[in-house]
Enzyme design. Structure first.
Site, PDB file in Angstrom:
ATOM      1  N   HIS A 238       0.659  -1.206   0.067  1.00 38.92           N
ATOM      2  CA  HIS A 238       0.176   0.057   0.012  1.00 38.92           C
ATOM      3  C   HIS A 238       0.802   1.265   0.112  1.00 38.92           C
ATOM      4  O   HIS A 238       0.417   2.128  -0.583  1.00 38.92           O
ATOM      5  CB  HIS A 238      -0.870   0.109   1.533  1.00 38.92           C
ATOM      6  CG  HIS A 238      -1.700  -1.349   1.488  1.00 38.92           C
ATOM      7  ND1 HIS A 238      -2.877  -1.239   0.815  1.00 38.92           N
ATOM      8  CD2 HIS A 238      -1.590  -2.159   2.161  1.00 38.92           C
ATOM      9  CE1 HIS A 238      -3.438  -2.538   1.107  1.00 38.92           C
ATOM     10  NE2 HIS A 238      -2.795  -3.116   2.017  1.00 38.92           N
TER      11      HIS A 238
HETATM   12  O1  RIB Z   1      -4.327   0.024   5.155  1.00 33.18           O
HETATM   13  C1  RIB Z   1      -3.049   0.045   4.900  1.00 33.18           C
HETATM   14  C2  RIB Z   1      -2.466   0.737   5.726  1.00 33.18           C
HETATM   15  O2  RIB Z   1      -2.273   0.553   6.917  1.00 33.18           O
HETATM   16  C3  RIB Z   1      -0.953   0.938   5.443  1.00 33.18           C
HETATM   17  O3  RIB Z   1      -0.019   2.098   5.566  1.00 33.18           O
HETATM   18  C4  RIB Z   1      -0.269  -0.222   6.262  1.00 33.18           C
HETATM   19  O4  RIB Z   1       1.171   0.032   6.520  1.00 33.18           O
HETATM   20  C5  RIB Z   1      -0.797   0.087   7.698  1.00 33.18           C
HETATM   21  O5  RIB Z   1      -0.548   1.254   8.260  1.00 33.18           O
END
Ligand code: RIB
Ligand code: CA
Length: 314
Positions: A238
């Site tokens: 992500h």
């Molecule tokens: O939903 C994904 C996010 O939440 C990313 O930043 C992961 O590292 C968690 O922090």
């Protein structure tokens, strides 16, 4: 091309760590002024240790400042099941670097105001530090180029059906940021569920002779357990999306639209209600919400850059 000043605000976290590696691999385009940490995936101690540990592993002298120990109002809920008990998939990073500051908000303010060029903020964890920054030092607004956020979603959530983790963890902070009228790009789950690596990519990383790629492979092998979106065949990374947009915006489609953060206590807590009604043309004073990504190009660029680090950091 002039390098872009950036500060990455993160909660490492396995995908945060890969995103930080990706940013370091692109130091010819990004001037990493500092890394600030925020409680989220793990406690502030663990996420700060992981940021220090990664810079020790890479032997990079990047200034690191510790930030908020928890959300503005809500209870902390680390995601140990996803990122492991230490936040790095239980990988043991070395610790040779020292903390530059124990006050991320002051560090961001001083760094932003002392830089001749504007600064881009890249928050990839809960938005607690960013909300505190813009509320405590409103003068930074004119020196902020962009806020490239990993968070939210125009469709499905992950921590709940309605909400993405970073927003859900501190919805009040997220509302402050999204309502700030500052220039925002939102990398939500609707695109980040397609920005990552396949099982075979991670298997190859794990077998690599390069120290950076093998470290990423071992952490991502752990991360595969957590994100079941594509049933173990693909793992989103992500946070790398918020960095990739700065370097390769051509990979994406986007639209400007209002993003309203649900701050209720209900099931919809942390939902980012994005007005995706295509017949309404919102101006660019609204957040730029990424709507599509070239998944294959993303994967190729990310992998090439991770393998490039093996050469730079033997
Ligand atoms: O939903 C994904 C996010 O939440 C990313 O930043 C992961 O590292 C968690 O922090
Ligand atoms: Ca994160």
């Amino acid at each position: 091309m002039k390098k872009r000043n950036i500060i990455i605000d993160c909660d490492p976290g396995i995908d945060d760590i890969v995103a930080l590696c990706f940013a370091v691999a692109n130091e010819d385009k990004l001037n990493l002024l500092g890394i600030t940490t925020v409680a989220g995936n793990q406690t502030i101690e663990n996420v700060t240790n992981n940021a220090l540990g990664l810079m020790s592993f890479l032997n990079k002298d990047i200034r690191i400042a510790r930030g908020a120990k928890g959300p503005l109002l809500r209870e902390k809920k680390p995601a140990s099941n996803i990122h492991g008990s230490n936040g790095a998939g239980d990988y043991q990073l070395p610790h040779t670097k020292e903390l530059y500051s124990n006050n991320a908000v002051m560090f961001m303010r001083d760094t932003i105001m002392s830089s001749e060029e504007k600064t881009t903020l890249v928050p990839v964890g809960p938005l607690t530090n960013i909300a505190l920054l813009i509320k405590t030092f409103p003068e930074v607004a004119e020196k902020i180029e962009l806020i490239s956020i990993m968070g939210g979603s125009t469709d499905v959530g992950n921590v709940t059906p309605a909400a993405e983790f970073n927003i859900w963890a501190d919805p009040e902070a997220a509302r402050i940021v999204f309502d700030s009228k500052l220039p925002i790009v939102m990398s939500g789950l609707n695109v980040t569920h397609s920005t990552g690596l396949f099982r075979k990519d991670v298997d190859d990383l794990m077998k690599s002779s390069g120290k950076v790629t093998r470290m990423c492979g071992e952490m991502l092998n752990f991360y595969f357990r957590g994100d079941h979106v594509k049933k173990g065949t693909f793992t989103p990374i992500h946070d790398a999306c918020a960095i990739m947009f700065l370097i390769h915006p051509e990979l994406y489609k986007y639209r400007h639209m209002p993003v309203t953060v649900d701050c209720s206590e209900e099931l919809s807590r942390g939902n980012t209600l994005c007005d995706t009604r295509e017949w309404i043309d919102y101006g660019d004073m609204y957040p730029k919400v990424l709507t599509e990504v070239d998944m294959e190009k993303f994967r190729e660029i990310l992998l090439n850059n991770l393998y490039k680090l093996d050469e730079l950091y033997k």
